[in-house]
Design a protein around this motif. Structure first.
Motif, PDB file in Angstrom:
ATOM      1  N   HIS A 196      43.779  16.207  20.888  1.00 42.86           N
ATOM      2  CA  HIS A 196      42.793  17.288  20.794  1.00 42.86           C
ATOM      3  C   HIS A 196      41.694  17.148  21.858  1.00 42.86           C
ATOM      4  O   HIS A 196      41.083  18.148  22.256  1.00 42.86           O
ATOM      5  CB  HIS A 196      42.120  17.288  19.412  1.00 42.86           C
ATOM      6  N   TYR A 197      41.412  15.943  22.280  1.00 39.98           N
ATOM      7  CA  TYR A 197      40.204  15.684  23.065  1.00 39.98           C
ATOM      8  C   TYR A 197      40.201  16.298  24.466  1.00 39.98           C
ATOM      9  O   TYR A 197      39.114  16.610  24.986  1.00 39.98           O
ATOM     10  CB  TYR A 197      39.935  14.181  23.156  1.00 39.98           C
ATOM     11  N   PRO A 198      41.367  16.477  25.147  1.00 37.56           N
ATOM     12  CA  PRO A 198      41.298  17.146  26.451  1.00 37.56           C
ATOM     13  C   PRO A 198      40.674  18.545  26.401  1.00 37.56           C
ATOM     14  O   PRO A 198      40.140  19.019  27.408  1.00 37.56           O
ATOM     15  CB  PRO A 198      42.766  17.196  26.885  1.00 37.56           C
ATOM     16  N   PHE A 199      40.725  19.198  25.244  1.00 38.70           N
ATOM     17  CA  PHE A 199      40.059  20.484  25.130  1.00 38.70           C
ATOM     18  C   PHE A 199      38.543  20.336  25.227  1.00 38.70           C
ATOM     19  O   PHE A 199      37.829  21.313  25.481  1.00 38.70           O
ATOM     20  CB  PHE A 199      40.429  21.162  23.801  1.00 38.70           C
ATOM     21  N   LEU A 200      38.042  19.120  25.006  1.00 38.67           N
ATOM     22  CA  LEU A 200      36.611  18.828  25.122  1.00 38.67           C
ATOM     23  C   LEU A 200      36.270  18.170  26.450  1.00 38.67           C
ATOM     24  O   LEU A 200      35.126  17.770  26.669  1.00 38.67           O
ATOM     25  CB  LEU A 200      36.179  17.906  23.975  1.00 38.67           C
TER      26      LEU A 200
ATOM     27  N   ARG B 109      28.763  20.022  22.071  1.00 36.80           N
ATOM     28  CA  ARG B 109      28.053  19.237  23.085  1.00 36.80           C
ATOM     29  C   ARG B 109      27.123  18.211  22.430  1.00 36.80           C
ATOM     30  O   ARG B 109      27.050  17.063  22.863  1.00 36.80           O
ATOM     31  CB  ARG B 109      27.256  20.176  23.999  1.00 36.80           C
ATOM     32  N   GLY B 110      26.415  18.612  21.392  1.00 36.62           N
ATOM     33  CA  GLY B 110      25.506  17.698  20.716  1.00 36.62           C
ATOM     34  C   GLY B 110      26.234  16.544  20.058  1.00 36.62           C
ATOM     35  O   GLY B 110      25.796  15.384  20.146  1.00 36.62           O
ATOM     36  N   ILE B 111      27.335  16.844  19.408  1.00 37.28           N
ATOM     37  CA  ILE B 111      28.132  15.795  18.761  1.00 37.28           C
ATOM     38  C   ILE B 111      28.713  14.852  19.809  1.00 37.28           C
ATOM     39  O   ILE B 111      28.691  13.624  19.645  1.00 37.28           O
ATOM     40  CB  ILE B 111      29.246  16.434  17.909  1.00 37.28           C
ATOM     41  N   ALA B 112      29.217  15.417  20.917  1.00 32.98           N
ATOM     42  CA  ALA B 112      29.793  14.589  21.979  1.00 32.98           C
ATOM     43  C   ALA B 112      28.747  13.662  22.582  1.00 32.98           C
ATOM     44  O   ALA B 112      29.020  12.487  22.869  1.00 32.98           O
ATOM     45  CB  ALA B 112      30.401  15.481  23.062  1.00 32.98           C
TER      46      ALA B 112
ATOM     47  N   GLY C 226      38.265  26.069  16.851  1.00 32.64           N
ATOM     48  CA  GLY C 226      38.002  26.834  18.060  1.00 32.64           C
ATOM     49  C   GLY C 226      36.588  26.722  18.561  1.00 32.64           C
ATOM     50  O   GLY C 226      36.070  27.634  19.225  1.00 32.64           O
ATOM     51  N   LEU C 227      35.930  25.585  18.290  1.00 36.78           N
ATOM     52  CA  LEU C 227      34.514  25.414  18.622  1.00 36.78           C
ATOM     53  C   LEU C 227      34.280  24.380  19.725  1.00 36.78           C
ATOM     54  O   LEU C 227      33.190  23.819  19.839  1.00 36.78           O
ATOM     55  CB  LEU C 227      33.740  24.995  17.366  1.00 36.78           C
ATOM     56  N   SER C 228      35.284  24.144  20.557  1.00 39.95           N
ATOM     57  CA  SER C 228      35.178  23.059  21.545  1.00 39.95           C
ATOM     58  C   SER C 228      34.176  23.341  22.660  1.00 39.95           C
ATOM     59  O   SER C 228      33.747  22.422  23.357  1.00 39.95           O
ATOM     60  CB  SER C 228      36.552  22.774  22.156  1.00 39.95           C
ATOM     61  N   LYS C 229      33.774  24.594  22.841  1.00 39.56           N
ATOM     62  CA  LYS C 229      32.874  24.931  23.939  1.00 39.56           C
ATOM     63  C   LYS C 229      31.468  25.307  23.459  1.00 39.56           C
ATOM     64  O   LYS C 229      30.683  25.867  24.215  1.00 39.56           O
ATOM     65  CB  LYS C 229      33.464  26.091  24.752  1.00 39.56           C
ATOM     66  N   THR C 230      31.153  24.968  22.231  1.00 41.20           N
ATOM     67  CA  THR C 230      29.883  25.380  21.637  1.00 41.20           C
ATOM     68  C   THR C 230      28.780  24.340  21.847  1.00 41.20           C
ATOM     69  O   THR C 230      29.066  23.161  22.117  1.00 41.20           O
ATOM     70  CB  THR C 230      30.058  25.605  20.127  1.00 41.20           C
ATOM     71  N   PRO C 231      27.514  24.740  21.708  1.00 41.88           N
ATOM     72  CA  PRO C 231      26.414  23.766  21.749  1.00 41.88           C
ATOM     73  C   PRO C 231      26.571  22.677  20.681  1.00 41.88           C
ATOM     74  O   PRO C 231      26.169  21.527  20.904  1.00 41.88           O
ATOM     75  CB  PRO C 231      25.182  24.630  21.477  1.00 41.88           C
ATOM     76  N   GLU C 232      27.151  23.029  19.542  1.00 43.24           N
ATOM     77  CA  GLU C 232      27.380  22.037  18.489  1.00 43.24           C
ATOM     78  C   GLU C 232      28.308  20.932  18.992  1.00 43.24           C
ATOM     79  O   GLU C 232      28.061  19.740  18.769  1.00 43.24           O
ATOM     80  CB  GLU C 232      28.004  22.713  17.263  1.00 43.24           C
TER      81      GLU C 232
ATOM     82  N   PHE D 228      35.505  15.515  16.208  1.00 39.54           N
ATOM     83  CA  PHE D 228      36.100  16.231  17.340  1.00 39.54           C
ATOM     84  C   PHE D 228      37.298  17.084  16.922  1.00 39.54           C
ATOM     85  O   PHE D 228      37.430  18.225  17.354  1.00 39.54           O
ATOM     86  CB  PHE D 228      36.516  15.242  18.425  1.00 39.54           C
ATOM     87  N   VAL D 229      38.193  16.529  16.108  1.00 38.02           N
ATOM     88  CA  VAL D 229      39.395  17.285  15.728  1.00 38.02           C
ATOM     89  C   VAL D 229      39.035  18.550  14.952  1.00 38.02           C
ATOM     90  O   VAL D 229      39.522  19.641  15.278  1.00 38.02           O
ATOM     91  CB  VAL D 229      40.384  16.399  14.952  1.00 38.02           C
ATOM     92  N   PRO D 230      38.184  18.474  13.918  1.00 38.07           N
ATOM     93  CA  PRO D 230      37.811  19.710  13.221  1.00 38.07           C
ATOM     94  C   PRO D 230      37.166  20.750  14.139  1.00 38.07           C
ATOM     95  O   PRO D 230      37.385  21.952  13.965  1.00 38.07           O
ATOM     96  CB  PRO D 230      36.825  19.226  12.144  1.00 38.07           C
ATOM     97  N   LEU D 231      36.374  20.306  15.118  1.00 34.42           N
ATOM     98  CA  LEU D 231      35.768  21.242  16.059  1.00 34.42           C
ATOM     99  C   LEU D 231      36.830  21.991  16.847  1.00 34.42           C
ATOM    100  O   LEU D 231      36.772  23.220  16.993  1.00 34.42           O
ATOM    101  CB  LEU D 231      34.842  20.496  17.027  1.00 34.42           C
ATOM    102  N   VAL D 232      37.816  21.253  17.374  1.00 32.54           N
ATOM    103  CA  VAL D 232      38.875  21.882  18.173  1.00 32.54           C
ATOM    104  C   VAL D 232      39.727  22.794  17.298  1.00 32.54           C
ATOM    105  O   VAL D 232      40.069  23.917  17.692  1.00 32.54           O
ATOM    106  CB  VAL D 232      39.728  20.814  18.873  1.00 32.54           C
ATOM    107  N   GLU D 233      40.069  22.319  16.092  1.00 30.05           N
ATOM    108  CA  GLU D 233      40.903  23.121  15.193  1.00 30.05           C
ATOM    109  C   GLU D 233      40.204  24.428  14.794  1.00 30.05           C
ATOM    110  O   GLU D 233      40.863  25.425  14.508  1.00 30.05           O
ATOM    111  CB  GLU D 233      41.259  22.325  13.940  1.00 30.05           C
TER     112      GLU D 233
END
Length: 294
Positions: A207-211, A183-186, A175-181, A168-173
């Protein structure tokens, strides 16, 4: 209410901006110095000793810039390093764990609390201990039925499931928090919370509130998402009240400065500014770099 104070904040990266947003909405008079330790992100796989060393280095820097109190806007540091850091500094240090536990206890409707966090935070068991601690201090659920059942010993209130979410942290860092990737990881990380009966989920990393929109879509409206930042602001207000009292006793006159927010990073300033303004548009005007010594 004066609030003419300077506070410091730090996180491993952009995650602490979720806490800053909450603070600015409720205490707009504050001046804030934010440090993102992006050269050493993520913190989730760091040892306790490393986290203490990082915290000492960062808090010392923030104090040198005028911080009167420091918000440790990082669950991993709060869980593993904060007790030791409080022994090393004589200014108020506010972490995420106990405020998050208080909010989770107050918002659970069935007594089954879940946690998603970094590996280090999950491993520390800090949230499980904090939930027991706040219950012993008299914090109770808002739900009257659960409150009465717990007081009568008929129902428990506890952390029933924890899940480390290292990606999750690397995704947010990035800028990929809104991507299909994302969503799949979540979806993979959150797969066991329904069967565990979790009705309140602690977002145990800033970081997680961005998700949160992705997490909400997966878990549904019936699961309360617990962002410790909301309760951290209440604790910060109490700290500021005490600082006001000290200021009055010392009859201290302060020179009003024009700056409002200052941002520092240990890594790439342009990347932090770009990602930060994607997450919180227009907030970050300038970012300065800090180089740590060997």
């Amino acid at each position: 209410m004066k609030r003419q104070h300077v506070i410091g904040m730090f996180d491993s990266g952009v995650g602490g901006l979720t806490v800053m947003k909450e603070i600015l909405e409720q205490i707009p008079e504050l001046r804030i110095i934010y440090l993102g330790d992006t050269a050493r992100v993520p913190y989730g796989n760091r040892s306790k000793e490393e986290l203490i060393d990082f915290g000492e280095e960062i808090i010392t820097f923030l104090i040198s810039q005028g911080a009167e109190a420091v918000v440790v806007a990082c669950n991993t540091s709060s869980a593993n390093a904060l007790p030791d850091l409080k022994k090393s500094f004589d200014i108020p240090l506010i972490g995420t764990i106990e405020p998050g536990a208080r909010l989770a206890v107050s918002k659970t409707s069935g007594g089954k609390i879940g946690l998603i966090a970094t590996e280090a935070t999950v491993r520390s068991k800090a949230y499980s201990s904090a939930i027991s601690r706040v219950l012993s201090k008299g914090v109770l659920p808002e739900d009257q039925g659960l409150r009465e059942s717990w007081q009568q010993g008929e129902q428990s209130i506890a952390l029933v499931k924890s899940q480390a979410c290292p990606l999750f942290v690397p995704l947010v860092e990035a800028g990929l928090s809104k991507t299909p990737e994302a969503r799949g990881i979540a979806r993979t990380y959150l797969s066991g919370f329904d069967t565990a009966g979790v009705d309140a989920l602690i977002l145990g990393c800033t970081h997680y509130p961005f998700l949160a929109p992705v997490i909400r879509d997966i878990l549904g409206e019936q699961t309360a998402l617990i962002d410790p930042a909301q309760a951290m602001v209440d604790e910060l207000k109490s700290v500021l009240d005490k600082l006001d009292e000290v200021q009055e006793m010392k009859a201290k006159s302060t020179v009003k400065e024009t700056w409002k927010l200052r941002f520092y990073v240990s890594g790439d300033p342009e990347l932090f500014q770009s990602v930060g303004n994607t997450l919180l548009p227009g907030l970050i005007q300038e970012v300065r770099q800090v180089i740590w010594g060997d």
